[in-house]
Design a protein around this motif. Sequence first.
Motif, PDB file in Angstrom:
ATOM      1  N   UNK A   1      -3.341 -15.792 -14.709  1.00  0.00           N
ATOM      2  CA  UNK A   1      -3.778 -15.298 -13.757  1.00  0.00           C
ATOM      3  C   UNK A   1      -2.665 -14.865 -13.030  1.00  0.00           C
ATOM      4  N   UNK A   2      -2.017 -14.946 -12.236  1.00  0.00           N
ATOM      5  CA  UNK A   2      -1.285 -14.920 -11.231  1.00  0.00           C
ATOM      6  C   UNK A   2       0.180 -13.807 -11.646  1.00  0.00           C
ATOM      7  N   UNK A   3       0.458 -14.224 -12.853  1.00  0.00           N
ATOM      8  CA  UNK A   3       1.312 -13.381 -13.278  1.00  0.00           C
ATOM      9  C   UNK A   3       1.165 -11.781 -14.526  1.00  0.00           C
ATOM     10  N   UNK A   4      -0.388 -11.700 -15.161  1.00  0.00           N
ATOM     11  CA  UNK A   4      -0.843 -10.906 -15.124  1.00  0.00           C
ATOM     12  C   UNK A   4      -1.169 -10.045 -14.008  1.00  0.00           C
ATOM     13  N   UNK A   5      -1.847 -10.257 -13.194  1.00  0.00           N
ATOM     14  CA  UNK A   5      -1.662  -9.418 -11.791  1.00  0.00           C
ATOM     15  C   UNK A   5      -0.843  -8.896 -11.176  1.00  0.00           C
ATOM     16  N   UNK A   6       0.183  -9.644 -11.009  1.00  0.00           N
ATOM     17  CA  UNK A   6       1.507  -9.017 -10.728  1.00  0.00           C
ATOM     18  C   UNK A   6       1.458  -8.220 -11.701  1.00  0.00           C
ATOM     19  N   UNK A   7       1.713  -8.263 -12.638  1.00  0.00           N
ATOM     20  CA  UNK A   7       2.102  -7.039 -13.867  1.00  0.00           C
ATOM     21  C   UNK A   7       1.924  -5.911 -13.392  1.00  0.00           C
ATOM     22  N   UNK A   8       0.330  -6.072 -13.476  1.00  0.00           N
ATOM     23  CA  UNK A   8      -0.315  -4.684 -13.335  1.00  0.00           C
ATOM     24  C   UNK A   8      -0.409  -4.286 -11.985  1.00  0.00           C
TER      25      UNK A   8
ATOM     26  N   UNK B   1       0.525  -1.538   0.189  1.00  0.00           N
ATOM     27  CA  UNK B   1      -0.210   0.029  -0.143  1.00  0.00           C
ATOM     28  C   UNK B   1       1.451   1.010   0.103  1.00  0.00           C
ATOM     29  N   UNK B   2       1.249   1.420   0.490  1.00  0.00           N
ATOM     30  CA  UNK B   2       2.732   2.690   0.814  1.00  0.00           C
ATOM     31  C   UNK B   2       3.608   3.067  -0.538  1.00  0.00           C
ATOM     32  N   UNK B   3       3.605   1.749  -1.291  1.00  0.00           N
ATOM     33  CA  UNK B   3       4.250   1.379  -3.001  1.00  0.00           C
ATOM     34  C   UNK B   3       3.068   2.114  -3.618  1.00  0.00           C
ATOM     35  N   UNK B   4       2.343   1.753  -3.914  1.00  0.00           N
ATOM     36  CA  UNK B   4       1.285   1.770  -4.360  1.00  0.00           C
ATOM     37  C   UNK B   4       0.762   3.064  -4.571  1.00  0.00           C
ATOM     38  N   UNK B   5      -0.240   3.199  -3.622  1.00  0.00           N
ATOM     39  CA  UNK B   5      -0.379   4.787  -3.255  1.00  0.00           C
ATOM     40  C   UNK B   5       0.571   6.144  -3.960  1.00  0.00           C
TER      41      UNK B   5
ATOM     42  N   UNK C   1       6.194   5.202 -12.084  1.00  0.00           N
ATOM     43  CA  UNK C   1       6.355   5.759 -11.370  1.00  0.00           C
ATOM     44  C   UNK C   1       8.024   6.517 -11.109  1.00  0.00           C
ATOM     45  N   UNK C   2       8.695   5.242 -11.163  1.00  0.00           N
ATOM     46  CA  UNK C   2      10.104   5.747 -11.568  1.00  0.00           C
ATOM     47  C   UNK C   2      11.404   6.291 -10.496  1.00  0.00           C
ATOM     48  N   UNK C   3      10.860   5.669  -9.290  1.00  0.00           N
ATOM     49  CA  UNK C   3      11.247   5.678  -7.840  1.00  0.00           C
ATOM     50  C   UNK C   3      12.419   3.649  -7.950  1.00  0.00           C
ATOM     51  N   UNK C   4      13.498   3.679  -8.440  1.00  0.00           N
ATOM     52  CA  UNK C   4      14.301   2.646  -8.906  1.00  0.00           C
ATOM     53  C   UNK C   4      14.026   1.327  -7.363  1.00  0.00           C
ATOM     54  N   UNK C   5      14.848   2.785  -6.352  1.00  0.00           N
ATOM     55  CA  UNK C   5      14.173   2.058  -4.638  1.00  0.00           C
ATOM     56  C   UNK C   5      13.410   0.621  -4.840  1.00  0.00           C
ATOM     57  N   UNK C   6      12.280   1.913  -4.755  1.00  0.00           N
ATOM     58  CA  UNK C   6      10.840   1.249  -4.358  1.00  0.00           C
ATOM     59  C   UNK C   6      10.382  -0.029  -5.526  1.00  0.00           C
ATOM     60  N   UNK C   7      10.818   0.475  -6.357  1.00  0.00           N
ATOM     61  CA  UNK C   7      10.656  -0.459  -7.800  1.00  0.00           C
ATOM     62  C   UNK C   7      11.194  -1.807  -7.536  1.00  0.00           C
TER      63      UNK C   7
ATOM     64  N   UNK D   1       4.261   0.634 -10.294  1.00  0.00           N
ATOM     65  CA  UNK D   1       4.907   1.476  -9.740  1.00  0.00           C
ATOM     66  C   UNK D   1       6.388   1.731 -10.889  1.00  0.00           C
ATOM     67  N   UNK D   2       6.595   0.739 -11.628  1.00  0.00           N
ATOM     68  CA  UNK D   2       7.588   1.379 -12.506  1.00  0.00           C
ATOM     69  C   UNK D   2       7.586   2.569 -12.688  1.00  0.00           C
TER      70      UNK D   2
END
Length: 232
Positions: A147-154, A103-107, A162-168, A159-160
């Motif tokens: 489905x799990x791979x697609x869920x993870x990709x979404x 949540x912290x990362x995605x928000x 958003x451009x922060x390499x550490x959080x990614x 996050x990717x």
Amino acid sequence: MASRCTLPSCIQVVCEGVPTVAALASERVYDDLKERIILGEIPGNALLSEGEVAQRLGVSRTPVREAFLRLQTEGWMHLYPKRGALVEGVDQHEGTEILEARRLIEVWAARRICATPTQCERVVDELDRALDEQEHALTETAPLPAFLDADLHFHQLLVERAGNRILTAVAHQLADRQRRMTALAVSAGADRPRRVLTQHRALLETLRTGDADAFAAALDRHFADIHGGDTR
């Protein structure tokens, strides 16, 4: 420059840049066991023996032992001498911590992306295509891995972008446990995968309108409904 290994593959020696037969066998056992744990095919608290795994995969006990040690180091199982390997379950505390971190990362990622309308529009288009892939995964013969791979990709695409390499990098470190939690969640009912997809589309709509606060609220509802976790 590394010299090319010309020795027969049956001779297990280390040539620079060339994996040995034993190393390849250990990697195969590791990949097989971890994926089966993630998918729930091997449940938490299952006790695995070296002999049974070796027989099933057609390898000796040595690569199985090496894979067990690696999986123990990563927290997937605990080894008991002369008894076997006990698969760790996903306890409530760990699950809550993973959801809180996500949540912290995605928000944060949503706020960063929504702050630039032109970027937000591009990301929404990418996420829209990612959800089309997740929709297609529901039609696969064996839908769960796809489905799990697609869920993870979404989630990770958000996050990717958003451009922060550490959080990614942190998000990527959570990937396997995220897939396991999602596998457990969607296996709890036949309607779960469709609910996940519907809620992902709701998340996407909040980004389409540039409303990061609405995204945060929708993500909380998503986590609460699918994973049973309150991360606010």
